[in-house]
Design an enzyme around this catalytic site. Structure first.
Site, PDB file in Angstrom:
ATOM      1  N   TYR A  91       0.858  -1.191   0.000  1.00 49.86           N
ATOM      2  CA  TYR A  91       0.000   0.000   0.000  1.00 49.86           C
ATOM      3  C   TYR A  91       0.888   1.232   0.000  1.00 49.86           C
ATOM      4  O   TYR A  91       1.864   1.300   0.763  1.00 49.86           O
ATOM      5  CB  TYR A  91      -0.892  -0.003   1.237  1.00 49.86           C
ATOM      6  CG  TYR A  91      -1.785   1.217   1.371  1.00 49.86           C
ATOM      7  CD1 TYR A  91      -2.830   1.442   0.484  1.00 49.86           C
ATOM      8  CD2 TYR A  91      -1.584   2.143   2.393  1.00 49.86           C
ATOM      9  CE1 TYR A  91      -3.647   2.558   0.616  1.00 49.86           C
ATOM     10  CE2 TYR A  91      -2.400   3.259   2.538  1.00 49.86           C
ATOM     11  CZ  TYR A  91      -3.428   3.463   1.635  1.00 49.86           C
ATOM     12  OH  TYR A  91      -4.245   4.571   1.774  1.00 49.86           O
ATOM     13  N   ASP A  93       9.266   3.018  -0.261  1.00 50.02           N
ATOM     14  CA  ASP A  93       8.209   3.688   0.488  1.00 50.02           C
ATOM     15  C   ASP A  93       8.396   3.317   1.957  1.00 50.02           C
ATOM     16  O   ASP A  93       8.025   2.231   2.398  1.00 50.02           O
ATOM     17  CB  ASP A  93       6.835   3.257  -0.022  1.00 50.02           C
ATOM     18  CG  ASP A  93       5.704   3.941   0.750  1.00 50.02           C
ATOM     19  OD1 ASP A  93       6.010   4.691   1.707  1.00 50.02           O
ATOM     20  OD2 ASP A  93       4.534   3.720   0.410  1.00 50.02           O
ATOM     21  N   LYS A 151       4.113   9.309   8.753  1.00 52.02           N
ATOM     22  CA  LYS A 151       3.877   8.730  10.084  1.00 52.02           C
ATOM     23  C   LYS A 151       4.844   9.257  11.156  1.00 52.02           C
ATOM     24  O   LYS A 151       4.629  10.337  11.672  1.00 52.02           O
ATOM     25  CB  LYS A 151       3.853   7.203   9.981  1.00 52.02           C
ATOM     26  CG  LYS A 151       2.690   6.762   9.061  1.00 52.02           C
ATOM     27  CD  LYS A 151       2.348   5.312   9.049  1.00 52.02           C
ATOM     28  CE  LYS A 151       1.036   5.119   8.289  1.00 52.02           C
ATOM     29  NZ  LYS A 151       1.108   4.295   7.107  1.00 52.02           N
TER      30      LYS A 151
HETATM   31  C1  LIG Z   1       0.396   4.756   5.757  1.00 52.22           C
HETATM   32  C2  LIG Z   1       1.144   4.525   4.509  1.00 52.22           C
HETATM   33  C3  LIG Z   1       1.018   5.379   3.397  1.00 52.22           C
HETATM   34  C4  LIG Z   1      -0.001   6.480   3.330  1.00 52.22           C
HETATM   35  O1  LIG Z   1       0.218   7.486   4.269  1.00 52.22           O
HETATM   36  P1  LIG Z   1      -1.009   8.439   4.670  1.00 52.22           P
HETATM   37  O2  LIG Z   1      -0.389   9.438   5.591  1.00 52.22           O
HETATM   38  O3  LIG Z   1      -2.039   7.565   5.296  1.00 52.22           O
HETATM   39  O4  LIG Z   1      -1.495   9.069   3.414  1.00 52.22           O
HETATM   40  C5  LIG Z   1       1.834   5.170   2.301  1.00 52.22           C
HETATM   41  N1  LIG Z   1       2.724   4.163   2.295  1.00 52.22           N
HETATM   42  C6  LIG Z   1       2.882   3.324   3.333  1.00 52.22           C
HETATM   43  C7  LIG Z   1       3.903   2.246   3.276  1.00 52.22           C
HETATM   44  C8  LIG Z   1       2.084   3.460   4.462  1.00 52.22           C
HETATM   45  O5  LIG Z   1       2.194   2.595   5.473  1.00 52.22           O
END
Ligand SMILES: *Cc1c(COP(=O)(O)O)cnc(C)c1O
Length: 428
Positions: free
Chosen positions: A144, A239, A267
Site C-alpha cells: 500500500y 516507500d 507517520k
Molecule cells: C500509511 C502509509 C502510506 C499512506 O500514508 P497516509 O499518511 O495515510 O497518506 C503510504 N505508504 C505506506 C507504506 C504506508 O504505510
C-alpha cells in the site's frame, strides 16, 4: 465490556460522515464490530468514550513510536502554537527537520515536506516520471502506498480487507500504467521489466511490507531490485512511510544496507501530526519546482506545528539505546504471542522486523500477498474481539501490522501475552 457510548457516537457519525469514519480501516468492518471512539491516550494506553482502557498496539497506525503524549512533543507543539500555527512562508524549523532526515536516511540528499504519506508517494512518482520521461510504474501486490489513483491497484490492507482490489473511480487508463509484481519475487519483476523495456519510470516498494500484515523482504530481494533498477535506468523508490524511523533510525535501507534512489516518509516524522516527506538524490530532487520544472506544492507543507512535533520525535529516537530497547520489547511480545498460540495448539505464522510484528492466522509461510491472503480471517476476527475484551487494542484487520512503542512496559507485555494465551485457547 461496555461499548454503549461508542455505539451511540458511531450511529451519530454515520449520518454525517460516510461509514462513520474518516479512513476505512478504522470502521472495524472486517471484524464485524462497531469501532471504539477514543477519548484520550497516554503512554502505551488508549481510553475509549466508555471509560475502558486498552494497551495500544495500533499507535495511530505507526506514528506513536515514543508513546502517546510524550512530554517533549507536547512542549514543542505548545511552544510553537503560541507563535503562530501557519504562515505559508519558510521557517527555520523546516531546514532543521530536513537536516535530521538527511543525516538519518542514507538515500536522502534533499527532501521536501508534504502533509501525508499519500502526498509523498504521489509526488515521488510524478518526479520519477518527470525525471525519466517514462510513464509506467511498478508496484507489488499487497503493498500500500496511499490512495492516489495510480497506486490504488492491488493495494493491501484497506482494499484487501474490503475485497475491492481496484477502486471504482480509478480510470482504467491510469491503472493500465501501473504494473504489479509479486512481493519477494525477482522473477516476476524481471519478466515485467523485459515486457516493458525502457518504459518503466520507477519501482516503488515497501522494503518491509507492513500493509498486508508484516512481511519481511527475503534475503537478496531488495539487493536484486537495486541491481535491476540500476541496469535498466529505473528509479527505485523505497516507500518508508511506515518503516522509516521504525525498523531502524535510518529506516529499512539502513537496516538492510540497500540504498534506493528516492524514499518516501510519513507517520513517525510527524510525531502524530499530519506529515509526509519525499527525498533522494540531489540531481533528481533539484528537478522539482521551483529549482526545476516538475510541479509540486502544498499550503500547509512544512507546517510549523508538524515540524516541531517531528523534530521533537526524532530527537527522542536519537537517544542512545532507543532502538535496542524497543527491539527487545518487540521480540518479547511477538515471541510471547507466538508461544501462546503454539501452547494452545493454534497454528499461526509469526513475523517481526524491529518494532513491527504480526501473527498470521495460517500455518504456512507468508512471503507475499497470495500467501498472506490464505489466512483464516474469521478466526482472526474472533481473536481480535477476545483480545479487545481483555484490554488489548490490536489493529482490526488480519492484514495490518502491530506496533510497539517505547512507552510499553514489561507489565503491559506480560498482560498482553497472558491475554493472547487465554484468547487462543478460547478460539481453538
Ligand atoms: C500509511 C502509509 C502510506 C499512506 O500514508 P497516509 O499518511 O495515510 O497518506 C503510504 N505508504 C505506506 C507504506 C504506508 O504505510
Amino acid at each position: 465490556m461496555n461499548h454503549e457510548r461508542s455505539s451511540i457516537l458511531f450511529q451519530q457519525a454515520k449520518t454525517s460522515i460516510p461509514g462513520g469514519v474518516n479512513s476505512p480501516v478504522r470502521a472495524f468492518k472486517s471484524v464485524g464490530a462497531d469501532p471504539l471512539f477514543i477519548k484520550k491516550a497516554s503512554g502505551s494506553h488508549i481510553h475509549d468514550e466508555d471509560g475502558n482502557v486498552f494497551i495500544d498496539y495500533v499507535g495511530s497506525w505507526g506514528p506513536m513510536i515514543a508513546g502517546h503524549c510524550h512530554p517533549d512533543i507536547i512542549a514543542a507543539v505548545q511552544d510553537t502554537m503560541v507563535s503562530g500555527a501557519s504562515f505559508g512562508a519558510p521557517t527555520e524549523r523546516e531546514t532543521i527537520l530536513a537536516n535530521l532526515v538527511i543525516d538519518a536516511v542514507p538515500s536522502i540528499e534533499m527532501v521536501r515536506m508534504v502533509s501525508s504519506g499519500t502526498e509523498a508517494t504521489m509526488s515521488a512518482i510524478r518526479l520519477a516520471r518527470g525525471y525519466t520521461g517514462r510513464d509506467k510504474i511498478m508496484k507489488f501486490s499487497g503493498c500500500y502506498h496511499g490512495h492516489a489513483d495510480s497506486l490504488l491497484v492491488k493495494a493491501g490492507s484497506g482494499a484487501a480487507t474490503f475485497g475491492v482490489p481496484d477502486s471504482p473511480g480509478v480510470p482504467a487508463d491510469v491503472a493500465r500504467l501501473t504494473l504489479t509484481a509479486e512481493y519477494n519475487s525477482l522473477d516476476s519483476v524481471r519478466s515485467l521489466v523485459a515486457a516493458h523495456k525502457n518504459s518503466i519510470a520507477c519501482i516503488i516498494v515497501e522494503p518491509v511490507a507492513g500493509n498486508m500484515g508484516t512481511v519481511p523482504p527475503r534475503e537478496g530481494f531488495l539487493e536484486g531490485l537495486r541491481e535491476i533498477c540500476t541496469n535498466e535506468g529505473i528509479i527505485l523508490i523505497f516507500d518508508e512511510v511506515m518503516s522509516g524511523f521504525r525498523v531502524a533510525y535510518g529506516g529499512a535501507q539502513a537496516l538492510f544496507g540497500v540504498t534506493p534512489d528516492m524514499t518516501t516518509l510519513g507517520k513517525i516524522i510527524g510525531g502524530g501530526l499530519p506529515v509526509g516527506a519525499f527525498g533522494g538524490k540531489r540531481d533528481i530532487m533539484e528537478k522539482l519546482s521551483p529549482s526545476g520544472g516538475i510541479y509540486q506544492a502544498g499550503t500547509l507543507s512544512g507546517n510549523p506545528l508538524a515540524m516541531s512535533a517531528g523534530i521533537a520525535t526524532l530527537n527522542i529516537l536519537k537517544q542512545p539505546g532507543f532502538y535496542k530497547a524497543l527491539e527487545e520489547k518487540s521480540r518479547t511480545v511477538a515471541d510471547g504471542i507466538a508461544k501462546a498460540a503454539r501452547d494452545a495448539g493454534y497454528p499461526i505464522y509469526a513475523t517481526r522486523v524491529g518494532s513491527m510484528f504480526c501473527a498470521f492466522f495460517t500455518s504456512g509461510e507468508v512471503f507475499d500477498w497470495s500467501t498472506a491472503s490464505r489466512c483464516d480471517t474469521k478466526a482472526f476476527a474472533k481473536y481480535f474481539l477476545a483480545m479487545l475484551d481483555e484490554g488489548v487494542y490490536l489493529a482490526p484487520s488480519q492484514f495490518e501490522t502491530a506496533f510497539i512503542s517505547a512507552a510499553h512496559t514489561e507489565s503491559d507485555i506480560e498482560k498482553t501475552i497472558a491475554a493472547a494465551a487465554k484468547c487462543f485457547k478460547q478460539i481453538s
